[in-house]
Scaffold this motif. Structure first.
Motif, PDB file in Angstrom:
ATOM      1  N   GLU A  29       6.585  21.497   5.734  1.00  0.00           N
ATOM      2  CA  GLU A  29       7.665  20.888   4.961  1.00  0.00           C
ATOM      3  C   GLU A  29       8.683  21.927   4.509  1.00  0.00           C
ATOM      4  OE1 GLU A  29       9.980  18.270   2.604  1.00  0.00           O
ATOM      5  OE2 GLU A  29       8.479  17.814   4.141  1.00  0.00           O
ATOM      6  N   GLU A  30       8.196  23.100   4.077  1.00  0.00           N
ATOM      7  CA  GLU A  30       9.078  24.120   3.503  1.00  0.00           C
ATOM      8  C   GLU A  30       9.728  25.013   4.557  1.00  0.00           C
ATOM      9  OE1 GLU A  30      10.096  24.436   0.407  1.00  0.00           O
ATOM     10  OE2 GLU A  30       8.931  22.673  -0.173  1.00  0.00           O
ATOM     11  N   PRO A  66       9.110  28.201   5.905  1.00  0.00           N
ATOM     12  CA  PRO A  66       9.426  29.623   5.717  1.00  0.00           C
ATOM     13  C   PRO A  66       9.531  30.340   7.061  1.00  0.00           C
ATOM     14  CG  PRO A  66       7.113  29.234   5.259  1.00  0.00           C
ATOM     15  CD  PRO A  66       7.755  27.878   5.459  1.00  0.00           C
ATOM     16  N   ARG A  80      17.297  25.640   6.705  1.00  0.00           N
ATOM     17  CA  ARG A  80      16.081  25.859   7.509  1.00  0.00           C
ATOM     18  C   ARG A  80      15.757  24.618   8.350  1.00  0.00           C
ATOM     19  NH1 ARG A  80      14.354  27.731   2.374  1.00  0.00           N
ATOM     20  NH2 ARG A  80      12.608  26.241   2.205  1.00  0.00           N
ATOM     21  N   GLU A  81      15.899  23.448   7.729  1.00  0.00           N
ATOM     22  CA  GLU A  81      15.630  22.210   8.462  1.00  0.00           C
ATOM     23  C   GLU A  81      16.638  22.020   9.599  1.00  0.00           C
ATOM     24  OE1 GLU A  81      15.797  19.335   5.319  1.00  0.00           O
ATOM     25  OE2 GLU A  81      13.637  19.468   4.911  1.00  0.00           O
ATOM     26  N   LEU A  97      13.341  34.243   2.903  1.00  0.00           N
ATOM     27  CA  LEU A  97      13.865  33.339   1.889  1.00  0.00           C
ATOM     28  C   LEU A  97      14.557  34.082   0.750  1.00  0.00           C
ATOM     29  CD1 LEU A  97      12.142  31.463   3.612  1.00  0.00           C
ATOM     30  CD2 LEU A  97      11.347  30.366   1.529  1.00  0.00           C
ATOM     31  N   ASP A 113      18.202  28.147   1.360  1.00  0.00           N
ATOM     32  CA  ASP A 113      18.576  26.731   1.320  1.00  0.00           C
ATOM     33  C   ASP A 113      17.709  25.974   2.328  1.00  0.00           C
ATOM     34  OD1 ASP A 113      19.767  24.214   1.533  1.00  0.00           O
ATOM     35  OD2 ASP A 113      21.787  25.006   1.234  1.00  0.00           O
ATOM     36  N   LYS A 114      16.874  25.100   1.807  1.00  0.00           N
ATOM     37  CA  LYS A 114      15.939  24.375   2.675  1.00  0.00           C
ATOM     38  C   LYS A 114      16.676  23.540   3.724  1.00  0.00           C
ATOM     39  CE  LYS A 114      12.125  21.046   2.502  1.00  0.00           C
ATOM     40  NZ  LYS A 114      11.351  20.139   1.618  1.00  0.00           N
ATOM     41  N   ILE A 128       8.021  33.536   0.488  1.00  0.00           N
ATOM     42  CA  ILE A 128       7.789  32.183   0.006  1.00  0.00           C
ATOM     43  C   ILE A 128       6.993  32.262  -1.294  1.00  0.00           C
ATOM     44  CG2 ILE A 128       5.730  31.896   1.471  1.00  0.00           C
ATOM     45  CD1 ILE A 128       6.424  28.902   1.588  1.00  0.00           C
TER      46      ILE A 128
END
Length: 548
Positions: free
Chosen positions: A506-507, A509, A309-310, A298, A305-306, A472
């Protein structure tokens, strides 16, 4: 250091040893052969592994493969067993509230060491060695692999040569599990030297069932049985840990009998069906705590940028990867917690393969395709490098599959794989990677604490001590980790760790792929080879091995 041949008469293989035994039966005898005076431990075992052990001080930053050597050479105060219980190693009994070894509030500890234990150089083990080991973890200039838990110790008192007490600033529920992985090292080996650079680090001295013999870098490490071991002595006289980085070659050498045990990373899934039919071999599928991840740094502005990652996770065709490349052997997962754990959260969102949704997410986040089709935002290309261990052909095939899948979404992934000794050194530990295909055991034994991998204080690249290589850093997560670690009741801890798993999911990493079911193999005549999901290495109990 010299490399002793491991197919000679002085240190015979199992096959060589059996042949020599037949000579004795024929009346020819062994009295004229070198090494014939060794009376107890006999024969040898060749362990084949895919990654090279390189860190021999167990308290310096290291990875799982190094711990196979650590378990053989050193002892913790007590060990964690396959059923999750603790068993004495250097202590007369495992401390508990019931026996007075731990105070009711969990802050005062007392241990009694076994008498007559000696280091491999003949020096007696004393409580001063334990005090030194615990204090070493807290030394600010020492590159400690783990300070979590140890930093709570405020005062250590040596009562006698065999007795030690210490006080902690607060109770810490995972500390029993941490101590079961804390190998005791000799104070006298570090007198007057920087512990980061001590000669001990390349020629380790322990109290364990095996002694350091030799290392041929890039090829093998050899250990010999400790005849003065304080516990049940090893039955095998010599262990050869042989490094074979190519998984296909590793399997071939197991198949042909050049190695007796195939350990890290075991038999690759594409060879499982054939391996199961090999005559004279025991091959089994064993659940382990390792979770295969696409670990993300990260600290890289693109991966920070989340939405990226998603989108990456939406573009992972996990079903095809598991079925086509891993032959359906692993168990898909959405978390870092082993599914056998009491603390496993089964209610996390299930992964969906939906590259179109991923592209829409990137569009919304401002990542638009450039002239060559690769997305850009604020002058930054959506491009990164993925690395893993060179020679792991299954991971390499997965990288190529992902590379193509993500390219169709406007994401550029370059592949740059490295030898294990390079991959898992500063490249991993100091967060020099972008994305890494990494199998990680996040827990310490059966305890659910993951402070070492997820707290802000555990980011090595930012001056911390631990393995938060993802970098993270979330204040709410740090608080949950502290809350979980200071809560004693398993029932009260369970919802805390369920929330932590939910936050990590959710995050993202790391992108969780699957929990490994490793294919392990050894010659049928080898006894005592036992799985243990509570340790990080497959060959943790070599002192229990023997030839039938």
């Amino acid at each position: 250091m010299t490399n002793t041949p491991f197919k000679d008469l002085t240190h015979p293989s199992r096959r060589g040893f059996l042949g020599m035994t037949m000579l004795t039966a024929a009346g020819l005898g062994l009295s004229g052969l070198p090494g014939a005076a060794r009376a107890q431990a006999t024969g040898q075992v060749i362990v084949g592994i895919s990654q090279e052990p390189t860190v021999f001080n167990p308290h310096l930053l290291h990875i799982e493969v190094d711990e196979g050597i650590h378990w053989a050479i050193f002892d913790p105060l007590f060990s964690v067993e396959p059923d999750g219980s603790f068993a004495p190693r250097l202590v007369t009994e495992v401390p508990s509230i019931e026996n007075g070894g731990i105070s009711e509030d969990g802050t005062e500890w007392k241990i009694t060491l076994k008498e007559g234990v000696t280091w491999h150089d003949g020096t007696p083990l004393t409580a001063e060695d334990v005090k030194f080991t615990l204090e070493l973890q807290k030394a600010p200039d020492f590159r400690a692999a783990r300070r979590t838990g140890h930093e709570l110790i405020e005062e250590i008192t040596v009562v006698s040569d065999n007795e030690l007490t210490w006080k902690m600033s607060s109770a810490f529920a995972p500390y029993m599990a941490i101590l079961s992985w804390t190998f005791i090292v000799p104070k006298h080996a570090f007198d007057g030297v920087d512990p980061n650079e001590a000669p001990f680090n390349q020629s380790p001295i322990g109290t364990g069932p095996y002694k350091w013999d030799s290392r041929a870098p890039g090829d093998n490490i050899q250990l010999v049985a400790n005849p003065d071991y304080h516990g049940d002595g090893a039955s095998i006289e010599r262990i050869v840990v042989k490094y074979v980085p190519d998984l296909t070659v590793l399997y071939t050498q197991f198949k042909t009998g050049d190695i007796d045990v195939i350990a890290l990373q075991g038999i690759s899934p594409d060879h499982y069906a054939e391996a199961s039919t090999l005559e004279g071999k025991t091959v089994e599928l064993v659940p382990v705590g390792t979770v295969e991840t696409l670990s993300l740094n990260l600290g890289n502005p693109v991966l920070a940028d989340k939405a990226v990652r998603e989108a990456l996770y939406l573009g992972v065709d996990k079903t095809t990867i598991l079925e086509a490349l891993y032959y359906g052997l692993p168990t898909p997962t959405e978390t870092y917690m082993p599914q056998q754990s009491f603390y496993y959260n089964p209610d996390l969102p299930e992964h969906v393969y939906d590259p179109e949704a991923g592209k829409a997410l990137l569009d919304e986040a401002g990542w638009v395709p450039g002239g060559d089709g690769i997305r850009e935002k604020d002058g930054q290309r959506l491009s990164f490098i993925c690395s893993t261990t060179a020679g792991n052909h299954v991971r390499e095939q997965m990288q190529q599959f992902l590379q193509q899948s993500w390219k169709e979404m406007g994401i550029e992934m370059e592949i740059s794989n490295l030898p294990p000794a390079v991959m898992w050194a500063d490249h991993w530990m100091q967060s020099q990677f972008d994305m890494a295909v990494a199998g990680i055991i996040f827990l310490t034994g059966p305890d659910p604490d993951t402070t070492n991998y997820m707290s802000t204080d555990s980011i090595n690249a930012q001056g911390g001590a631990g393995q938060n290589t993802f970098q993270i850093s979330i204040p709410e997560l740090d608080e949950l980790l502290k809350k979980g670690a200071t809560t004693v009741s398993p029932e009260a801890r369970k919802p805390i760790y369920a929330e932590i798993q939910s936050m990590i999911r959710e995050e993202l990493p790391f992108l969780p792929l699957f929990q490994r079911n490793e294919v392990r193999g050894h010659l049928e005549g080898l006894q005592g080879y036992e799985p243990n999901i509570n340790v990080r290495i497959t060959f943790w109990n070599m002192q229990d091995w023997s030839w039938a």
